[in-house]
Design a protein around this motif. Structure first.
Motif, PDB file in Angstrom:
ATOM      1  N   UNK A  65       0.826  -1.210   0.000  1.00  0.00           N
ATOM      2  CA  UNK A  65       0.000   0.000   0.000  1.00  0.00           C
ATOM      3  C   UNK A  65       0.860   1.261   0.000  1.00  0.00           C
ATOM      4  N   UNK A  66       1.916   1.242   0.795  1.00  0.00           N
ATOM      5  CA  UNK A  66       2.787   2.419   0.877  1.00  0.00           C
ATOM      6  C   UNK A  66       3.472   2.698  -0.461  1.00  0.00           C
ATOM      7  N   UNK A  67       3.727   1.634  -1.221  1.00  0.00           N
ATOM      8  CA  UNK A  67       4.375   1.814  -2.527  1.00  0.00           C
ATOM      9  C   UNK A  67       3.481   2.558  -3.514  1.00  0.00           C
ATOM     10  N   UNK A  68       2.168   2.606  -3.233  1.00  0.00           N
ATOM     11  CA  UNK A  68       1.219   3.291  -4.109  1.00  0.00           C
ATOM     12  C   UNK A  68       1.117   4.785  -3.789  1.00  0.00           C
ATOM     13  N   UNK A  69       1.758   5.205  -2.700  1.00  0.00           N
ATOM     14  CA  UNK A  69       1.562   6.551  -2.168  1.00  0.00           C
ATOM     15  C   UNK A  69       1.873   7.654  -3.185  1.00  0.00           C
ATOM     16  N   UNK A  70       2.964   7.493  -3.916  1.00  0.00           N
ATOM     17  CA  UNK A  70       3.344   8.546  -4.869  1.00  0.00           C
ATOM     18  C   UNK A  70       2.395   8.589  -6.061  1.00  0.00           C
ATOM     19  N   UNK A  71       1.957   7.421  -6.509  1.00  0.00           N
ATOM     20  CA  UNK A  71       1.049   7.360  -7.658  1.00  0.00           C
ATOM     21  C   UNK A  71      -0.366   7.775  -7.272  1.00  0.00           C
ATOM     22  N   UNK A  72      -0.771   7.383  -6.090  1.00  0.00           N
ATOM     23  CA  UNK A  72      -2.141   7.670  -5.623  1.00  0.00           C
ATOM     24  C   UNK A  72      -2.052   8.454  -4.316  1.00  0.00           C
ATOM     25  N   UNK A  73      -2.231   9.753  -4.370  1.00  0.00           N
ATOM     26  CA  UNK A  73      -2.173  10.578  -3.154  1.00  0.00           C
ATOM     27  C   UNK A  73      -3.553  10.585  -2.494  1.00  0.00           C
ATOM     28  N   UNK A  74      -3.729   9.682  -1.558  1.00  0.00           N
ATOM     29  CA  UNK A  74      -5.027   9.523  -0.900  1.00  0.00           C
ATOM     30  C   UNK A  74      -4.772   9.015   0.512  1.00  0.00           C
ATOM     31  N   UNK A  75      -5.281   9.737   1.523  1.00  0.00           N
ATOM     32  CA  UNK A  75      -4.992   9.353   2.906  1.00  0.00           C
ATOM     33  C   UNK A  75      -5.616   8.008   3.284  1.00  0.00           C
ATOM     34  N   UNK A  76      -6.574   7.541   2.493  1.00  0.00           N
ATOM     35  CA  UNK A  76      -7.153   6.226   2.773  1.00  0.00           C
ATOM     36  C   UNK A  76      -6.115   5.122   2.638  1.00  0.00           C
ATOM     37  N   UNK A  77      -5.152   5.315   1.723  1.00  0.00           N
ATOM     38  CA  UNK A  77      -4.077   4.344   1.542  1.00  0.00           C
ATOM     39  C   UNK A  77      -3.220   4.269   2.806  1.00  0.00           C
ATOM     40  N   UNK A  78      -2.907   5.434   3.375  1.00  0.00           N
ATOM     41  CA  UNK A  78      -2.088   5.501   4.588  1.00  0.00           C
ATOM     42  C   UNK A  78      -2.821   4.840   5.755  1.00  0.00           C
ATOM     43  N   UNK A  79      -4.112   5.149   5.903  1.00  0.00           N
ATOM     44  CA  UNK A  79      -4.904   4.586   7.003  1.00  0.00           C
ATOM     45  C   UNK A  79      -5.006   3.070   6.876  1.00  0.00           C
ATOM     46  N   UNK A  80      -5.253   2.591   5.663  1.00  0.00           N
ATOM     47  CA  UNK A  80      -5.362   1.144   5.445  1.00  0.00           C
ATOM     48  C   UNK A  80      -4.025   0.455   5.693  1.00  0.00           C
ATOM     49  N   UNK A  81      -2.918   1.119   5.331  1.00  0.00           N
ATOM     50  CA  UNK A  81      -1.589   0.532   5.541  1.00  0.00           C
ATOM     51  C   UNK A  81      -1.324   0.321   7.031  1.00  0.00           C
TER      52      UNK A  81
END
Length: 715
Positions: A65-81
Motif C-alpha cells: 500500500x505504501x508503494x502506491x503513495x506517490x502514484x495515488x495521493x489519498x490518505x485512505x491508503x495511509x490509514x489502510x496501511x
C-alpha cells in the motif's frame, strides 16, 4: 489465499458498510495477507515442521500500500496501511508504521508490490468507486482527527473480526456454525418486555412506589421516540432504572435502526444482578453477560458454548451486559483481542448505569470518544444514575452539550421519594460505640470506607453479639464467588425478616438491591452517602428509613479524589445540614466544587486527549480505568464446591501455558491487591507467582471475612 481474501473482504464490508463509506476496510481486507506471497512464506507453508511466526507477513500488505503513495495521493491508503501493519500484533502509532516498521521490514517483503499487481489494481478501483474522506478545516481539525482516529479503530476492528471468522470457517467449520444460533429480534424482545411489565403491574397494583416506577417507565417509552442521541435518566434509587432504561433502549432501537444494546456497569456484583434480571425477562439466549469473573466452562450446555463465542466479538446476541472497564479499555486499546468487538458499537444503544462511578481521571477521553460515536456511528448514549451530576463543567463533556433528561420532572420525583431521614451523628465514634449504636436496630447495614475498618467493626460486632442476630461481613477481602453467596444469603434473610447486621465496604452501594430499615454510613463523598441511602427503605414499606452519617475515630480513608470529595461533603453538610441531601441542587454544587479542586488534569490524568493524532499504541498503553496497579491472588484455601480451585492449581502445575478460560475461572476465586499496598508487600512468603499479575495465596482464608494477614485471626 484468494478464497480467504474474498471471504474476509465480504465479511468486512458487511460489518462496516454503515460507517465506512470510503472503502478503507475494503482496501485493508484486500491487502492484509499480501505478505504471504513472499518466497520465504511459501517455503514455510511447504515445510514439514513449521515454527509459527518465524516468517513475517503482516507488514507486507502495508509495504504494498505504501508503494502506491506517490502514484495515488489519498490518505485512505495511509490509514489502510496502518491497519494492515497491525492486524496481528496490534494497531501501531501511525508514525511508527512509516518511520520504523516498513523501513525495518525483512528484505524479502520489499518484493511484495511486484508480486501484487492484480490486488493493487483492485485497490485503485476501490479508491475510485468509494468517495474520499471529508476534508477538515482548520477550525475543526481536532474533531476531524478525532473522527478519523475512531474510524480507523472501527475499520481495524472490522478487519480483525472478519479475518478471524473466515479463518475459523476454514479450520473449524463446526465452531463457525455454532456461532449462527438464532436470537430474538429487537421487536420480539420489546414485546417480551411489554408482556413482563404488564404482569408486574398486575401483581404490584396496590403499592404506592409502583405508581412512580410506572411513570419512569412510560417516560422512557415516550422519550425513546425522539431523535436525541445523548440522554440522561436520573431518578431516585428503587424506581426500576434497570427495566426502564432497557425499555428506552428497545423502543429507541426500533425507531432508529439500532442493532444492539450494551449495558455497561461499574461493578461486577451489579452486572450479575442486571444480567439475571434481563435473562429472566428475555431468556438466556438473547443476553450476553461478559466480565472477568464469569467462566463459560461451568455449563456444558450448547448455550454456554455460544455465549463464549459471542464474548469474543459481541456477535449474534442483541443485549450485552458488561463492565465499564471492559467497554472503555476496549475502546482505547490497540490489542487485537480487545479491539475485535469494537465495530459492534456502531448502531447501538449504550446504557452507562451508575455512570457517576466512572473514574474521574479518564472522563475527558471517555466523553470525547462517546461524542464521536454519537455524531458519526449512529450510537445513542444513556447515562443512568440516582445521583444528579453537574454537567456545567465544560471539561467533562467537551462540546457535546449536556444530555437531555428523559424524566423531565425529576426534582418533583426526588421530592416525592423522600424515603429516608438523614441523621448526622454529632461526635466521632469509637468502633465499640458504633457497634453499640447499631445493636439498637434489629436489622441494620453499616458501610465503611476501607476494608480494614470493615474488618475492625465486624470483629467488634462479633464480640458484642446479641443472641439471635446474624452478623455478615462483605468486602473485597472476599473472592467474588464468596461475596455472591453471602449477598444471596443476606437477601434471603431480609426476605424472611430475620435479625441481621451487615458490615460492608462501598461495594454494596451501587446496584445491590438490599432494603434495610437502618443504614450507618461513614462520612464519604456526597454521591456515596446518597447511594448508601438507596439501601434503606427501598421498597417504601416504612414511613422513613434511617441513614446515620458518622465519623469513625482512627477510621481509614482512600486518598485522591475520594478524600477530597469527603472533605467537600463535610463542608456542605456543615453549611446546609442533612436536609439538603434531599435536594438535587446540592449535587450540582458538590460536583462543581470537586472539579474546581481537582486541577487542570483532573479529567485526563494520562493526557490522552493531548496525544498526537493516530497514537493508537501509546493511548492503549496509557489508558487505565483503574489508576493503581493491582495483582490477582488466587485463594487456595477458600472452600469451593466441586474442587474447582484444586483443579485450577493442578492445571497451572501441569499445563504448558494457561488459557484465557483458566484466568477467567480463576478470577472467581481471586482477590485483587494493590502492588504498593501493605498486604502484598508484607506477605510475600505466602504468595507464589503464577504469571505476570497473578499469584496463589497459601495463607489462611476465613469463610466469614476472606483473606487473612499473618497477624490477623479469623472469627
Amino acid at each position: 489465499m484468494d478464497e480467504h481474501i474474498r471471504g474476509t473482504y465480504f465479511q468486512a464490508r458487511r460489518f462496516s458498510h454503515t460507517f465506512d463509506r470510503y472503502g478503507i476496510t475494503a482496501i485493508a481486507a484486500i491487502a492484509h495477507d499480501l505478505g504471504k506471497k513472499s518466497a520465504p512464506f511459501v517455503q514455510y507453508l511447504k515445510a514439514d515442521v513449521k515454527a509459527r511466526g518465524s516468517v513475517q507477513h503482516a507488514i507486507g500488505g502495508a509495504i504494498a500500500l505504501f508503494s502506491m503513495k506517490e502514484e495515488v495521493e489519498d490518505e485512505r491508503i495511509i490509514m489502510a496501511a496502518a491497519i494492515v501493519a497491525g492486524h496481528h500484533t496490534g494497531m501501531p502509532d501511525l508514525r511508527t508504521v512509516f518511520t520504523e516498521k516498513i523501513p525495518k521490514a525483512p528484505q524479502y517483503l520489499k518484493a511484495i508490490p511486484d508480486l501484487s499487481q492484480m490486488e493493487m489494481q483492485i485497490i485503485k478501483d476501490i479508491l475510485k468507486r468509494f468517495p474520499g474522506l471529508p476534508l477538515g478545516g482548520k477550525s475543526d481539525s481536532k474533531s476531524s482527527f478525532a473522527y478519523k482516529e475512531m474510524l480507523m479503530r472501527m475499520c481495524f476492528s472490522t478487519l480483525i473480526d472478519a479475518d478471524f471468522l473466515d479463518t475459523e470457517r476454514y479450520f473449524d467449520y463446526g465452531k463457525s456454525i455454532k456461532r449462527q444460533g438464532k436470537a430474538f429480534s429487537i421487536h420480539q424482545l420489546d414485546e417480551q418486555l411489554q408482556n413482563y411489565m404488564l404482569e408486574l403491574r398486575r401483581e404490584g397494583r396496590d403499592k404506592e412506589i409502583n405508581k412512580y416506577r410506572n411513570e419512569v417507565y412510560m417516560a422512557c417509552r415516550e422519550a425513546a421516540k425522539q431523535p436525541l442521541f445523548f440522554r440522561a435518566l436520573v431518578v431516585p434509587t428503587g424506581l426500576g432504572k434497570t427495566l426502564a432504561s432497557i425499555a428506552f433502549a428497545l423502543e429507541h432501537a426500533k425507531q432508529f435502526n439500532k442493532k444492539r444494546i450494551i449495558a455497561a456497569l461499574p461493578f461486577v456484583n451489579i452486572i450479575d444482578q442486571t444480567a439475571q434480571k434481563y435473562q429472566e425477562v428475555f431468556g438466556k439466549a438473547s443476553v450476553l453477560e461478559q466480565h472477568s469473573q464469569l467462566s463459560y466452562t461451568d455449563d456444558k450446555e450448547e448455550l454456554m458454548g455460544r455465549s463464549r463465542l459471542a464474548a469474543e466479538n459481541w456477535d449474534s446476541l442483541p443485549i450485552i451486559v458488561t463492565t465499564t472497564v471492559e467497554l472503555f479499555e476496549s475502546l482505547f486499546s490497540n490489542r487485537t483481542s480487545k479491539v475485535r468487538k469494537l465495530h459492534r458499537l456502531a448502531n447501538s444503544v449504550i446504557i452507562l448505569d451508575e455512570f457517576q462511578k466512572l473514574p474521574i481521571h479518564v472522563l475527558a477521553p471517555i466523553f470525547q470518544a462517546l461524542h464521536i460515536l454519537m455524531e458519526h456511528f449512529n450510537v445513542t448514549v444513556v447515562l443512568c444514575s440516582a445521583t444528579p451530576l453537574s454537567f456545567e463543567n465544560a471539561g467533562l463533556i467537551g462540546n457535546m452539550g449536556a444530555p437531555i433528561e428523559i424524566f423531565e420532572n425529576r426534582n418533583q420525583l426526588f421530592e416525592c421519594m423522600k424515603r429516608v431521614e438523614y441523621i448526622r451523628v454529632e461526635k466521632p465514634l469509637t468502633v465499640s460505640e458504633l457497634v453499640a449504636r447499631m445493636k439498637e436496630h434489629p436489622v441494620a447495614l453499616c458501610i465503611l470506607n476501607t476494608r480494614k475498618d470493615a474488618f475492625r467493626v465486624y470483629r467488634e460486632a462479633i464480640r458484642q453479639k446479641v443472641n439471635g442476630q446474624h452478623i455478615y461481613h462483605l468486602s473485597n477481602r472476599m473472592c467474588p464467588h464468596h461475596r455472591k453467596k453471602v449477598i444471596e444469603q443476606i437477601k434471603e434473610d431480609l426476605k424472611n425478616e430475620k435479625s441481621i447486621l451487615v458490615i460492608a465496604t462501598s461495594l454494596v452501594e451501587a446496584g445491590v438491591d438490599f432494603d434495610f430499615p437502618a443504614v450507618f454510613r461513614a462520612m464519604a463523598p456526597l454521591d456515596s452517602i446518597v447511594q448508601a441511602a438507596g439501601r434503606s427503605n427501598r421498597e417504601g414499606k416504612l414511613d422513613k428509613g434511617a441513614v446515620f452519617i458518622f465519623e469513625l475515630i482512627e477510621g481509614g480513608m482512600p486518598g485522591g479524589i475520594y478524600r477530597k470529595g469527603t472533605e467537600q461533603t463535610k463542608i456542605l453538610l456543615d453549611h446546609h445540614g442533612t436536609a439538603a441531601l434531599h435536594e438535587p441542587w446540592i449535587f450540582e454544587e458538590f460536583f462543581r466544587s470537586l472539579y474546581t479542586l481537582g486541577g487542570d488534569d483532573l479529567l485526563d490524568s494520562y493526557g490522552i486527549t493531548s496525544l498526537k493524532p493516530f497514537s493508537f499504541e501509546t493511548a492503549g498503553r496509557l489508558f487505565q480505568m483503574i489508576d493503581q496497579n493491582t495483582v490477582s491472588i488466587l485463594c487456595k484455601n477458600y472452600k469451593s464446591e466441586n474442587g474447582q480451585i484444586e483443579k485450577l492449581i493442578r492445571m497451572y502445575k501441569e499445563a504448558l501455558y494457561l488459557t484465557k478460560e483458566w484466568y477467567r475461572e480463576a478470577q472467581l476465586f481471586a482477590v485483587n491487591e494493590y502492588v504498593d499496598g501493605s498486604f502484598f508487600k508484607e506477605n510475600q512468603n505466602q504468595l507464589e507467582k503464577v504469571s505476570e499479575g497473578w499469584y496463589i495465596w497459601h495463607g489462611d482464608y476465613d469463610m466469614k471475612t476472606g483473606i487473612m494477614d499473618m497477624d490477623e485471626g479469623g472469627e
